[in-house]
Design a protein around this motif. Structure first.
Motif, PDB file in Angstrom:
ATOM      1  N   ASP A 316       0.842  -1.081   0.026  1.00 32.62           N
ATOM      2  CA  ASP A 316      -0.096  -0.046  -0.027  1.00 32.62           C
ATOM      3  C   ASP A 316       0.902   1.195  -0.031  1.00 32.62           C
ATOM      4  OD1 ASP A 316      -2.062   1.981   0.288  1.00 32.62           O
ATOM      5  OD2 ASP A 316      -2.683   1.220   1.913  1.00 32.62           O
ATOM      6  N   PHE A 317       0.722   2.015  -0.958  1.00 34.64           N
ATOM      7  CA  PHE A 317       1.449   3.295  -0.976  1.00 34.64           C
ATOM      8  C   PHE A 317       1.205   4.423   0.178  1.00 34.64           C
ATOM      9  CE2 PHE A 317      -2.373   4.537  -3.645  1.00 34.64           C
ATOM     10  CZ  PHE A 317      -2.676   6.018  -2.883  1.00 34.64           C
ATOM     11  N   ARG A 318       0.031   4.286   1.042  1.00 31.47           N
ATOM     12  CA  ARG A 318      -0.301   5.255   1.820  1.00 31.47           C
ATOM     13  C   ARG A 318       0.615   5.603   3.147  1.00 31.47           C
ATOM     14  NH1 ARG A 318      -4.689   3.099  -0.638  1.00 31.47           N
ATOM     15  NH2 ARG A 318      -5.966   4.265  -1.437  1.00 31.47           N
ATOM     16  N   PRO A 319       0.907   4.289   3.634  1.00 29.29           N
ATOM     17  CA  PRO A 319       2.117   4.401   4.868  1.00 29.29           C
ATOM     18  C   PRO A 319       3.275   4.891   4.248  1.00 29.29           C
ATOM     19  CG  PRO A 319       0.626   2.282   5.008  1.00 29.29           C
ATOM     20  CD  PRO A 319       0.371   2.734   3.435  1.00 29.29           C
ATOM     21  N   TRP A 339      11.343   6.938   0.806  1.00 31.24           N
ATOM     22  CA  TRP A 339       9.777   6.573   0.944  1.00 31.24           C
ATOM     23  C   TRP A 339       8.963   7.226  -0.075  1.00 31.24           C
ATOM     24  CZ3 TRP A 339       8.486   2.810   3.790  1.00 31.24           C
ATOM     25  CH2 TRP A 339       9.386   2.347   4.538  1.00 31.24           C
ATOM     26  N   TYR A 340       9.089   8.372  -0.467  1.00 33.04           N
ATOM     27  CA  TYR A 340       8.176   8.942  -1.570  1.00 33.04           C
ATOM     28  C   TYR A 340       8.398   8.099  -2.970  1.00 33.04           C
ATOM     29  CZ  TYR A 340       6.086  12.996   0.676  1.00 33.04           C
ATOM     30  OH  TYR A 340       5.225  13.934   1.426  1.00 33.04           O
ATOM     31  N   GLU A 341       9.607   7.572  -3.112  1.00 32.02           N
ATOM     32  CA  GLU A 341       9.841   6.879  -4.268  1.00 32.02           C
ATOM     33  C   GLU A 341       9.277   5.444  -4.125  1.00 32.02           C
ATOM     34  OE1 GLU A 341      10.946   5.868  -7.956  1.00 32.02           O
ATOM     35  OE2 GLU A 341      11.284   7.984  -6.837  1.00 32.02           O
ATOM     36  N   LYS A 342       9.167   4.801  -3.028  1.00 34.92           N
ATOM     37  CA  LYS A 342       8.333   3.741  -2.747  1.00 34.92           C
ATOM     38  C   LYS A 342       7.103   3.817  -2.972  1.00 34.92           C
ATOM     39  CE  LYS A 342      11.916   1.929   0.545  1.00 34.92           C
ATOM     40  NZ  LYS A 342      12.126   1.496   2.011  1.00 34.92           N
ATOM     41  N   ALA A 343       6.579   4.790  -2.491  1.00 39.92           N
ATOM     42  CA  ALA A 343       4.931   5.232  -2.580  1.00 39.92           C
ATOM     43  C   ALA A 343       4.491   5.524  -4.088  1.00 39.92           C
ATOM     44  CB  ALA A 343       4.684   6.487  -1.903  1.00 39.92           C
ATOM     45  N   LYS A 344       5.464   6.090  -4.968  1.00 37.43           N
ATOM     46  CA  LYS A 344       5.395   6.103  -6.443  1.00 37.43           C
ATOM     47  C   LYS A 344       5.188   4.757  -6.936  1.00 37.43           C
ATOM     48  CE  LYS A 344       6.939   8.141 -10.416  1.00 37.43           C
ATOM     49  NZ  LYS A 344       8.362   9.085 -10.995  1.00 37.43           N
ATOM     50  N   ALA A 348       1.262   5.799  -6.028  1.00 37.35           N
ATOM     51  CA  ALA A 348       1.270   7.077  -5.664  1.00 37.35           C
ATOM     52  C   ALA A 348       1.498   7.958  -7.017  1.00 37.35           C
ATOM     53  CB  ALA A 348       1.807   7.461  -4.493  1.00 37.35           C
ATOM     54  N   SER A 349       0.703   8.916  -7.375  1.00 36.99           N
ATOM     55  CA  SER A 349       0.875   9.658  -8.474  1.00 36.99           C
ATOM     56  C   SER A 349       2.130  10.732  -8.221  1.00 36.99           C
ATOM     57  CB  SER A 349      -0.347  10.403  -8.932  1.00 36.99           C
ATOM     58  OG  SER A 349      -0.960  11.428  -7.901  1.00 36.99           O
ATOM     59  N   GLU A 350       2.912  11.284  -9.051  1.00 34.71           N
ATOM     60  CA  GLU A 350       3.819  12.202  -8.941  1.00 34.71           C
ATOM     61  C   GLU A 350       2.973  13.508  -8.662  1.00 34.71           C
ATOM     62  OE1 GLU A 350       6.188  13.196 -12.309  1.00 34.71           O
ATOM     63  OE2 GLU A 350       7.422  11.658 -11.961  1.00 34.71           O
ATOM     64  N   ARG A 351       1.734  13.772  -8.965  1.00 37.98           N
ATOM     65  CA  ARG A 351       1.023  15.042  -8.708  1.00 37.98           C
ATOM     66  C   ARG A 351       0.815  14.959  -7.040  1.00 37.98           C
ATOM     67  NH1 ARG A 351      -4.906  16.685 -11.343  1.00 37.98           N
ATOM     68  NH2 ARG A 351      -5.228  18.521 -10.163  1.00 37.98           N
ATOM     69  N   SER A 352       0.192  13.670  -6.533  1.00 38.16           N
ATOM     70  CA  SER A 352      -0.044  13.568  -5.048  1.00 38.16           C
ATOM     71  C   SER A 352       1.285  14.142  -4.280  1.00 38.16           C
ATOM     72  CB  SER A 352      -0.881  12.412  -4.902  1.00 38.16           C
ATOM     73  OG  SER A 352       0.161  11.313  -4.932  1.00 38.16           O
ATOM     74  N   ASP A 354       3.982  15.752  -5.102  1.00 35.90           N
ATOM     75  CA  ASP A 354       4.202  16.956  -5.402  1.00 35.90           C
ATOM     76  C   ASP A 354       3.258  17.854  -4.589  1.00 35.90           C
ATOM     77  OD1 ASP A 354       6.292  16.320  -7.202  1.00 35.90           O
ATOM     78  OD2 ASP A 354       5.201  17.119  -9.022  1.00 35.90           O
ATOM     79  N   TYR A 355       2.066  17.562  -4.424  1.00 36.24           N
ATOM     80  CA  TYR A 355       1.172  18.282  -3.727  1.00 36.24           C
ATOM     81  C   TYR A 355       1.579  18.286  -2.134  1.00 36.24           C
ATOM     82  CZ  TYR A 355      -3.207  19.813  -1.571  1.00 36.24           C
ATOM     83  OH  TYR A 355      -4.247  20.506  -0.924  1.00 36.24           O
ATOM     84  N   ASP A 356       1.878  17.059  -1.624  1.00 36.86           N
ATOM     85  CA  ASP A 356       2.587  16.953  -0.329  1.00 36.86           C
ATOM     86  C   ASP A 356       3.639  17.862  -0.184  1.00 36.86           C
ATOM     87  OD1 ASP A 356       0.788  15.010   0.610  1.00 36.86           O
ATOM     88  OD2 ASP A 356       1.913  13.341   0.887  1.00 36.86           O
ATOM     89  N   LEU A 357       4.837  17.633  -1.231  1.00 32.71           N
ATOM     90  CA  LEU A 357       5.841  18.291  -0.942  1.00 32.71           C
ATOM     91  C   LEU A 357       5.561  19.924  -0.998  1.00 32.71           C
ATOM     92  CD1 LEU A 357       8.210  16.485  -3.574  1.00 32.71           C
ATOM     93  CD2 LEU A 357       8.549  16.436  -0.645  1.00 32.71           C
ATOM     94  N   ARG A 358       4.663  20.336  -1.805  1.00 29.22           N
ATOM     95  CA  ARG A 358       4.432  21.682  -1.902  1.00 29.22           C
ATOM     96  C   ARG A 358       3.807  22.130  -0.419  1.00 29.22           C
ATOM     97  NH1 ARG A 358       3.251  24.938  -6.244  1.00 29.22           N
ATOM     98  NH2 ARG A 358       3.464  23.203  -7.459  1.00 29.22           N
ATOM     99  N   GLY A 359       2.933  21.544   0.158  1.00 29.99           N
ATOM    100  CA  GLY A 359       2.488  21.620   1.554  1.00 29.99           C
ATOM    101  C   GLY A 359       3.542  21.912   2.606  1.00 29.99           C
TER     102      GLY A 359
END
Length: 390
Positions: A316-319, A339-344, A348-352, A354-359
């Motif tokens: 699951d990418f969410r954790p 961890w973000y690479e593992k989520a991808k 997980a989409s690059e857009r989501s 990037d949204y996390d990183l932007r926040g």
């Protein structure tokens, strides 16, 4: 030798002060009794110029008193200024007794004229005062009438159902941060949504779709928070009725989005252990609880819950997304990006991401923001080029 009778050159008895019919004389003039006596002798003590040195009239009196003949211009001056008795006496046209009678009459007439002028001016002043009072009364009455008309118009306007509805709509828009101009074609649907939400009702999927597309310019942060709070309340009620843990998870997710992480923490903590046995459910609880701990700046607890969720559902990418965000916020930039690479890799989409990183960048202080931007650009300058314009 002077042509003026000797008796006329003597001061008249009982002359003590100079009134001049209301005219106050300078002290330096009154202080010399000789000048006063001279003016009094010729029935002119009521005139300041008869007592003031170097004035034309005073010079004429001194010449008369010294027996010096007056010039033609001086005689003309006496005649033009109403001193006929003195002028006639000087020219020998009257006797002394006639002069006294005529001069006293002239003095009386002068005093009468001064008093008449004073009374006239006083009357005019009183009349102006009364006219001012009348105008003031008229203006006051007009103001009161206008005020009453305005008050009546205001009461009538405020009792108008259309006006009441308009004010209520304005207040409703203000509550949700929508005090700007709203396009005519948007207004009905938007107000319908606001009324529904303000009445304690949930928004439909169609409402949310409309707010995120056609009405996105009016989907304010306050409106979003209100939507998530209403959803959180709904799922909390469902959880209390059914004890279904998924309702608690859903409610907690919405509480997080309306900045009520403490309520989410209390709700998740209340789920009994015996109802957390399914791996997928348990992973969702840990992931959501980890996000709550992140909101509360309890990063170690967030890492613990994220790791437990990843162990339960490694695909699951969410954790992974949670662990990526928490590590970066703690300053573990490279671990967070891994961890973000593992989520991808897990969906997980690059857009989501990037949204996390932007926040994270927007919430960070200036020093950490610049530090993270440098790390991202070093990692992949093309992939993260958007951070240059943040």
């Amino acid at each position: 030798m002077s042509r003026i009778p000797k008796i006329l050159r003597q001061p008249r008895p009982n002359v003590r002060t100079i009134s001049c019919y209301g005219v106050e004389l300078p002290k330096r003039v009154v202080a010399n009794p000789n000048r006063i006596n001279l003016a009094s002798k010729y029935f002119l003590e009521d005139l300041p110029e008869a007592i003031t040195p170097a004035t034309r009239l005073h010079n004429i009196l001194e010449n008369l008193d010294q027996g010096r003949p007056l010039s033609g211009q001086a005689l003309m001056y006496l005649k033009q200024n109403g001193y006929s008795a003195l002028q006639q006496l000087e020219q020998g046209e009257t006797t002394f007794e006639e002069f006294r009678k005529n001069a006293a009459e002239e003095q009386f007439l002068r005093g009468y004229a001064v008093e008449a002028e004073r009374q006239k001016q006083e009357g005019e002043r009183s009349q102006r005062i009364e006219e001012d009072k009348a105008r003031e009364a008229i203006l006051k009455a007009k103001y009161e009438r206008d005020r009453q008309r305005e008050e009546e118009a205001r009461r009538k306007r405020e009792s108008d159902p259309k006006f009441i509805a308009k004010i209520k709509n304005q207040q409703l828009r203000m509550r949700y941060g929508l005090d700007q101009f709203i396009e005519k074609q948007i207004f009905p649907r938007l107000m319908e949504i606001l009324h529904r939400l303000d009445g304690g009702n949930r928004l439909s999927d169609q409402d949310i779709l409309w707010l995120t597309t056609e009405g996105k310019d009016y989907y304010t942060e306050i409106l979003q928070a209100a939507f998530h709070e209403r959803e959180a309340e709904f799922y909390t009620t469902e959880y209390n009725l059914t004890s279904e843990p998924w309702n608690a998870v859903n409610a907690s997710g919405h509480y997080r989005k309306c900045n009520q992480a403490k309520k989410a923490h209390e709700l998740l903590t209340s789920i009994p252990a015996e109802r957390q046995k399914a791996p997928k459910l348990n992973s969702a609880i840990y992931t959501t609880h980890g996000g709550v701990m992140r909101d509360l700046n309890r990063y170690n607890d967030a890492l613990k819950y994220g790791s437990q969720a990843h162990a339960l559902t490694p695909k699951d990418f969410r954790p992974c997304t949670l662990l990526g965000a928490v590590n970066i916020e703690m300053g573990n930039y490279l671990a967070g990006l891994e961890w973000y690479e593992k989520a991808k890799e897990r969906g997980a989409s690059e857009r989501s991401i990037d949204y996390d990183l932007r926040g994270i960048l927007l919430r960070a202080d200036k020093a950490k923001r610049e530090e993270l931007k440098a790390v991202l650009l070093r990692e992949d300058s093309e992939r993260y080029k958007w951070v240059r314009y943040l």
